[in-house]
Scaffold this motif. Structure first.
Motif, mmCIF file in Angstrom:
data_model
loop_
_atom_site.group_PDB
_atom_site.id
_atom_site.type_symbol
_atom_site.label_atom_id
_atom_site.label_comp_id
_atom_site.label_asym_id
_atom_site.label_seq_id
_atom_site.Cartn_x
_atom_site.Cartn_y
_atom_site.Cartn_z
ATOM 1 N N ILE A 1 0.269 4.003 1.140
ATOM 2 C CA ILE A 1 0.083 4.831 2.322
ATOM 3 C C ILE A 1 0.732 4.218 3.551
ATOM 4 O O ILE A 1 1.539 4.843 4.225
ATOM 5 N N CYS A 2 0.382 2.985 3.829
ATOM 6 C CA CYS A 2 0.857 2.395 5.076
ATOM 7 C C CYS A 2 1.816 1.234 4.854
ATOM 8 O O CYS A 2 2.435 0.753 5.787
ATOM 9 N N CYS B 1 0.839 -1.192 0.000
ATOM 10 C CA CYS B 1 0.000 0.000 0.000
ATOM 11 C C CYS B 1 0.878 1.248 0.000
ATOM 12 O O CYS B 1 1.872 1.329 0.712
ATOM 13 N N CYS C 1 -7.078 4.063 3.408
ATOM 14 C CA CYS C 1 -5.830 4.501 2.801
ATOM 15 C C CYS C 1 -6.109 5.179 1.459
ATOM 16 O O CYS C 1 -5.438 6.126 1.074
ATOM 17 N N CYS D 1 -4.554 -0.652 0.559
ATOM 18 C CA CYS D 1 -4.941 -1.842 1.304
ATOM 19 C C CYS D 1 -6.363 -1.694 1.828
ATOM 20 O O CYS D 1 -6.969 -2.659 2.258
#
Ligand SMILES: [Zn+2]
Length: 74
Positions: free
Chosen positions: A12-13, A10, A29, A25
């Motif tokens: 983002i994370c 992902c 996100c 994910c």
């Protein structure tokens, strides 16, 4: 030969992305990324963004509409 890396993390994370929310994910996100994208876009000094969709960008300085009818608080 296009190489679609499965389990792409992902953006983002860093968790493994889910097909439904690729390349993220989760919906969360995805929203985070969208928010970042919008923020970055609006943060950039406008270079005569005339093609901006009118109506989508609401002026923040506009005071909230006050609806006080003649019968209100009589
Ligand atoms: Zn994520």
């Amino acid at each position: 030969m296009p190489s679609l890396a499965p389990g792409r993390p992902c953006a983002i994370c860093g968790k493994p992305a889910v097909d439904t929310f690729r390349p993220f994910c989760s919906q969360r996100c995805k929203n985070v990324d969208l928010h970042r994208w919008l923020s970055g876009r609006y943060a950039v000094p406008a270079v005569e963004a005339e093609e901006d969709e009118l109506g989508l960008a609401e002026p923040e300085e506009a005071p909230p509409p006050r609806r006080r009818g003649p019968l209100d608080g009589a």
